[in-house]
Design a protein around this motif. Structure first.
Motif, PDB file in Angstrom:
ATOM      1  N   ALA A  41       3.004   7.310   4.647  1.00  0.00           N
ATOM      2  CA  ALA A  41       3.119   6.935   3.050  1.00  0.00           C
ATOM      3  C   ALA A  41       2.259   5.965   2.428  1.00  0.00           C
ATOM      4  O   ALA A  41       1.734   6.029   1.388  1.00  0.00           O
ATOM      5  CB  ALA A  41       4.511   6.741   2.889  1.00  0.00           C
ATOM      6  N   ALA A  42       2.189   4.875   3.218  1.00  0.00           N
ATOM      7  CA  ALA A  42       1.386   3.705   2.900  1.00  0.00           C
ATOM      8  C   ALA A  42      -0.100   4.302   2.638  1.00  0.00           C
ATOM      9  O   ALA A  42      -0.735   3.897   1.478  1.00  0.00           O
ATOM     10  CB  ALA A  42       1.355   2.624   3.649  1.00  0.00           C
ATOM     11  N   ASP A  43      -0.590   5.030   3.361  1.00  0.00           N
ATOM     12  CA  ASP A  43      -1.805   5.788   3.255  1.00  0.00           C
ATOM     13  C   ASP A  43      -2.110   6.602   2.336  1.00  0.00           C
ATOM     14  O   ASP A  43      -3.343   6.572   1.567  1.00  0.00           O
ATOM     15  CB  ASP A  43      -2.425   6.216   4.550  1.00  0.00           C
ATOM     16  N   THR A  44      -1.211   7.534   1.882  1.00  0.00           N
ATOM     17  CA  THR A  44      -1.308   8.557   0.890  1.00  0.00           C
ATOM     18  C   THR A  44      -0.714   8.598  -0.420  1.00  0.00           C
ATOM     19  O   THR A  44      -1.046   9.372  -1.267  1.00  0.00           O
ATOM     20  CB  THR A  44      -1.106   9.938   1.779  1.00  0.00           C
ATOM     21  N   LEU A  45       0.383   7.909  -0.626  1.00  0.00           N
ATOM     22  CA  LEU A  45       1.313   7.895  -1.512  1.00  0.00           C
ATOM     23  C   LEU A  45       1.489   6.709  -2.154  1.00  0.00           C
ATOM     24  O   LEU A  45       1.781   6.635  -3.444  1.00  0.00           O
ATOM     25  CB  LEU A  45       2.564   8.185  -1.081  1.00  0.00           C
ATOM     26  N   ILE A  46       0.894   5.443  -1.892  1.00  0.00           N
ATOM     27  CA  ILE A  46       0.825   4.190  -2.379  1.00  0.00           C
ATOM     28  C   ILE A  46      -0.560   3.732  -2.833  1.00  0.00           C
ATOM     29  O   ILE A  46      -1.500   4.062  -2.111  1.00  0.00           O
ATOM     30  CB  ILE A  46       1.432   2.874  -1.513  1.00  0.00           C
ATOM     31  N   HIS A  47      -0.628   3.482  -4.119  1.00  0.00           N
ATOM     32  CA  HIS A  47      -1.875   2.894  -4.554  1.00  0.00           C
ATOM     33  C   HIS A  47      -2.406   1.980  -3.447  1.00  0.00           C
ATOM     34  O   HIS A  47      -2.044   0.889  -2.896  1.00  0.00           O
ATOM     35  CB  HIS A  47      -1.712   2.064  -5.978  1.00  0.00           C
ATOM     36  N   PRO A  48      -4.004   2.136  -3.446  1.00  0.00           N
ATOM     37  CA  PRO A  48      -4.535   1.533  -2.391  1.00  0.00           C
ATOM     38  C   PRO A  48      -4.530  -0.320  -2.477  1.00  0.00           C
ATOM     39  O   PRO A  48      -4.387  -0.937  -1.642  1.00  0.00           O
ATOM     40  CB  PRO A  48      -6.047   1.855  -2.566  1.00  0.00           C
ATOM     41  N   GLU A  49      -4.393  -0.652  -3.615  1.00  0.00           N
ATOM     42  CA  GLU A  49      -4.188  -2.048  -4.188  1.00  0.00           C
ATOM     43  C   GLU A  49      -2.954  -2.642  -3.717  1.00  0.00           C
ATOM     44  O   GLU A  49      -2.693  -3.687  -3.511  1.00  0.00           O
ATOM     45  CB  GLU A  49      -4.679  -2.404  -5.397  1.00  0.00           C
ATOM     46  N   ASP A  50      -2.041  -1.731  -3.619  1.00  0.00           N
ATOM     47  CA  ASP A  50      -0.637  -2.112  -3.319  1.00  0.00           C
ATOM     48  C   ASP A  50       0.002  -1.810  -1.752  1.00  0.00           C
ATOM     49  O   ASP A  50       1.086  -2.058  -1.358  1.00  0.00           O
ATOM     50  CB  ASP A  50       0.354  -1.515  -4.214  1.00  0.00           C
ATOM     51  N   LYS A  51      -1.030  -1.269  -1.032  1.00  0.00           N
ATOM     52  CA  LYS A  51      -0.673  -0.711   0.302  1.00  0.00           C
ATOM     53  C   LYS A  51      -0.196  -1.860   0.970  1.00  0.00           C
ATOM     54  O   LYS A  51       0.593  -1.625   1.726  1.00  0.00           O
ATOM     55  CB  LYS A  51      -1.851   0.033   0.851  1.00  0.00           C
ATOM     56  N   ALA A  52      -0.915  -3.055   1.139  1.00  0.00           N
ATOM     57  CA  ALA A  52      -0.664  -4.073   2.071  1.00  0.00           C
ATOM     58  C   ALA A  52       0.755  -4.603   1.805  1.00  0.00           C
ATOM     59  O   ALA A  52       1.424  -4.825   2.940  1.00  0.00           O
ATOM     60  CB  ALA A  52      -1.651  -5.148   2.133  1.00  0.00           C
ATOM     61  N   ASP A  53       1.020  -4.966   0.496  1.00  0.00           N
ATOM     62  CA  ASP A  53       2.191  -5.268   0.194  1.00  0.00           C
ATOM     63  C   ASP A  53       3.448  -4.351   0.515  1.00  0.00           C
ATOM     64  O   ASP A  53       4.690  -4.589   0.862  1.00  0.00           O
ATOM     65  CB  ASP A  53       2.650  -5.580  -1.248  1.00  0.00           C
ATOM     66  N   PHE A  54       3.381  -3.207   0.373  1.00  0.00           N
ATOM     67  CA  PHE A  54       4.188  -2.069   0.795  1.00  0.00           C
ATOM     68  C   PHE A  54       4.315  -2.136   2.233  1.00  0.00           C
ATOM     69  O   PHE A  54       5.592  -2.009   2.761  1.00  0.00           O
ATOM     70  CB  PHE A  54       3.570  -0.650   0.249  1.00  0.00           C
ATOM     71  N   GLN A  55       3.331  -2.203   3.289  1.00  0.00           N
ATOM     72  CA  GLN A  55       3.640  -2.245   4.506  1.00  0.00           C
ATOM     73  C   GLN A  55       4.442  -3.423   4.890  1.00  0.00           C
ATOM     74  O   GLN A  55       5.152  -3.429   5.958  1.00  0.00           O
ATOM     75  CB  GLN A  55       2.125  -2.094   5.145  1.00  0.00           C
ATOM     76  N   ARG A  56       4.166  -4.503   4.428  1.00  0.00           N
ATOM     77  CA  ARG A  56       4.862  -5.792   4.709  1.00  0.00           C
ATOM     78  C   ARG A  56       6.351  -5.793   4.372  1.00  0.00           C
ATOM     79  O   ARG A  56       7.265  -6.314   5.111  1.00  0.00           O
ATOM     80  CB  ARG A  56       4.323  -6.976   3.921  1.00  0.00           C
ATOM     81  N   LEU A  57       6.666  -4.938   3.327  1.00  0.00           N
ATOM     82  CA  LEU A  57       8.104  -5.001   2.991  1.00  0.00           C
ATOM     83  C   LEU A  57       9.040  -4.247   4.050  1.00  0.00           C
ATOM     84  O   LEU A  57       9.857  -4.497   4.370  1.00  0.00           O
ATOM     85  CB  LEU A  57       8.470  -4.113   1.742  1.00  0.00           C
TER      86      LEU A  57
END
Length: 728
Positions: free
Chosen positions: A64-80
């Motif tokens: 989901a982080a790779d394909t559904l979340i904007h690349p600029e937000d990916k790191a924050d999403f994974q951290r959550l």
């Protein structure tokens, strides 16, 4: 001990909790980190992409982080969703955590969503509900609010409803069967109507709280509830105590309660500001504020709809603008410019059939229309605008230019037809014979050619497909080669040798000429260096310099560095300018020329006599050589006036201390004519076509040949009174 019928078990409470949250969120997922498991428990109306199926929880989160979340937000999403980080965040907040990210939609775009994570199990369990809420409109207008539903599943009493209202800015009410079981106190305080115990839905209809135009969608909403839909929502306008109608979203969810009478929980949320902002933004995005015309995206969309609705109708796209609009703006003021644009828009709108024709303003004074009909409809429209604009003002007379293209091929995008109309407009301006042009086969051929050139030019430069060809400059009296001009040729691997008139004008327009010039200059320097290393005495070679180079502050330094790189005497590189370079900034040009001349470079003026200020250029700019345009040569042998002009031009240039070279010499008669006028050097097919570097080297240095000279060219120059050419 059996449980009381009115006390729900844990599974039922979970189901109620999920149904409650579905009123506020677009997607809800159940995540269990202990068993690496997840499931989707609620999806709204198919706006957002869903995560890939068939994976465990950890693999799903990564995908989901790779394909559904904007690349600029990916790191924050994974951290959550790191387990330790999630436990720490929930312990510090006391019940929920989350963040805001851009999530991918089904159409490929991204929208801002708020992601909220709630505990969903007993103490110490790592099971969570993850909720996604669309906040894109609020995010873009800066009006998003911090909505945080801190719910627990112990009870759903009045205190819980108040918590929902406080956290989501919603008003809540509940009913079972015909009776209301709970109504938020804000509802009767804010909304009009007599709250006398009637069901709210009846009250809103009977007391005219519901906006009349929204009755149909409201009835559809009630029918969906009657059809036992588990949840339903409607956006409608309700009258407030002030008398104003406000937009609300009403969401209702059926709660399972093990009784014969269904129980519903509803939320009423004020979305008036968001809707008005969205409409305002849509209006600004779709229509031009100054003229009321469509914007380009709206024009493309609506033209596409017209095309789909009536595919057999003949249509044309017409692009038009005001000749010299910038000068009008500067001379008469911006307000007058805006007044003219509004007048053109009014005239355009008056001539269009609003149900099947469209117009747009792209920017500045540039307009587009989609007309239904053939070329006669286009001509009628152009005549209408010409007449209207001609009567517009006394102080000046605006003129319009038009380019039209037929909208006939359903496979061709509307945007491409608009581009073709632009090319037709540019053709009308370039020809100078008419104020309009239609896109035709010749324009199409040119467009395809330019598309080919544009696609190939960078690779061609990298692969060394551009090569310098050399055309000798010859002393008329002796036939001796005294110089050469480097001319770019394109050796294409499939199309063979492409002449410069096929690509140089296009490169001048798109700026690629700067890169090509620099490449040819370096190739010429390599040639000169190789000839010097072989012991030859090379002649000066002139290179073409585009006007675009003079906007480069480091232009002089780059030329000096180039000759230094190859250890060349600078007089061997002659810089050739055309008159198009002289109108940019004369002071900068003068300074640049003098700077380079002091470094040892020489300048020649190409195509002398083709512009309107040639004599003034001779006065103002310090050229070393003047190259007479071929028109002087052909006119001089055909008529007396041409001979007089040519003779006096040569005399004037010599008196100014400049060398003279005549271009385009193709016959011995032309050479004799030039010799009689005192012109000493010539260049043209009479002597040689441009040749590649190897042939030029063989002819000039290996064989040391001169061109054959007609004996008449070696005779002493006649006195003016004996000149037979002057007497013709």
């Amino acid at each position: 001990m059996p449980r009381r019928p009115d006390v729900p078990d844990a599974a039922e409470m979970e189901q109620r909790y999920i149904r409650l949250l579905s009123n506020f969120y677009d997607q809800i997922y159940d995540l269990d980190f202990r068993i690496d498991f997840y499931r989707s428990v609620y999806q709204s109306d198919g706006k957002f992409c869903a995560p890939p199926e068939g994976h465990g929880l950890a693999a799903m989160l990564e995908a989901a982080a790779d394909t559904l979340i904007h690349p600029e937000d990916k790191a924050d999403f994974q951290r959550l969703f790191q387990r330790a980080e999630l436990r720490r965040a929930l312990s510090s907040t006391g019940g929920s955590t989350g963040g805001e990210y851009r999530k991918k939609c089904l159409d490929g775009s991204y929208r801002w969503v708020r992601v909220m994570v709630f505990p969903f199990g007993g103490s110490g369990q790592e099971r969570y509900l993850v909720c996604f809420q669309d906040i894109d409109v609020h995010k873009h207008v800066g009006a998003s609010t911090r909505e945080n539903v801190l719910l627990h599943i112990q009870s759903l009493d009045h205190l819980r409803y108040r918590a929902i209202a406080e956290q989501t800015r919603s008003m809540v009410f509940e009913w079972q069967g015909p009776a209301l079981t709970y109504v938020d106190a804000l509802i009767p305080r804010l909304l009009a109507g007599n709250y006398d115990g009637r069901h709210l839905f009846e009250l809103w209809r009977e007391d005219k709280v519901l906006f009349s135009e929204d009755r149909a969608v409201f009835e559809n909403f009630l029918r969906s509830l009657a059809d036992s839909e588990p949840s339903s929502a409607v956006t409608m306008r309700l009258r407030r105590r002030t008398g104003a109608f406000t937009w609300y979203v009403l969401s209702c969810t059926r709660l399972e309660n093990n009784t014969d009478e269904p129980r519903y929980m509803c939320s009423l949320r004020d979305v008036d500001k968001a809707i008005h902002i969205a409409r305002s933004l849509r209006q600004q995005a779709e229509y031009d504020d100054l003229t009321g015309a469509c914007t380009m995206p709206t024009f493309l969309e609506k033209t596409g709809r017209l095309r789909h609705k009536r595919p057999d109708a003949l249509r044309h796209i017409v692009r038009y603008d005001v000749a010299g609009f910038r000068a009008i703006d500067e001379r008469f003021g911006q307000e007058e410019g805006r007044r003219l644009l509004r007048a053109i828009s009014y005239l355009t709108r008056e001539n269009l059939a609003s149900d099947r024709e469209l117009f747009a303003r792209l920017s500045g004074d540039i307009f587009l229309v989609c007309l239904e009909g053939g070329s006669e409809r286009v001509r009628e429209f152009m005549d209408w605008l010409r007449r209207g604009v001609a009567e517009y003002a006394n102080a000046y007379r605006p003129e319009l230019f038009f380019g039209a293209c037929r909208l006939d091929d359903p496979e061709t995008p509307v945007r491409e037809i608009c581009e073709r109309a632009y090319l037709a407009l540019m053709a009308a301006k370039g020809r100078g014979l008419s104020d309009h042009a239609f896109y035709d086969d010749e324009l199409r051929r040119r467009v395809l050619e330019e598309h080919f050139i544009k696609a190939e030019m960078y690779a061609a430069l990298a692969d060394g497909q551009f090569v310098p060809y050399l055309q000798p400059k010859v002393e008329i009296f002796s036939g001796r080669i005294v110089g050469a001009e480097a001319l770019a040729r394109w050796r294409h691997p499939e199309r063979g040798l492409i002449p410069p008139n096929r690509f140089v004008p296009f490169f001048e327009r798109n700026g690629f000429i700067v890169l090509l010039d620099k490449y040819i200059w370096e190739e010429v320097c390599k040639l000169l260096r190789s000839w010097l290393d072989k012991g030859y005495r090379p002649v000066p070679v002139s290179i073409n310099v585009s006007r675009l180079h003079f906007s480069d502050n480091s232009f002089c330094e780059k030329l000096r560095a180039l000759t230094d790189k190859y250890r060349l005497p600078r007089h061997l590189l002659e810089l050739e300018l055309t008159e198009s370079a002289f109108f940019e900034n004369e002071k900068i040009l003068q300074q640049t020329m003098r700077d380079l001349q002091e470094s040892g470079f020489a300048f020649s003026m190409d195509d002398f006599g083709t512009g309107y200020s040639s004599l003034n250029t001779l006065r103002a700019l310090p050229f070393n050589t003047v190259k007479l345009d071929r028109a002087f040569v052909s006119d001089g042998t055909d008529n007396r006036r041409g001979r007089i002009v040519a003779r006096n031009t040569i005399t004037l240039a010599k008196q100014l201390g400049m060398k003279i070279i005549a271009e385009g010499v193709e016959t011995v008669e032309q050479a004799l004519f030039l010799r009689s006028l005192g012109c000493d050097h010539a260049q043209g097919f009479y002597y040689s076509r441009p040749m590649d570097a190897r042939d030029f080297e063989t002819f000039s240095f290996v064989r040391r040949k001169c061109f054959w000279v007609d004996p008449r060219l070696q005779e002493t120059l006649p006195r003016p009174e004996d000149d037979v050419w002057a007497k013709k």
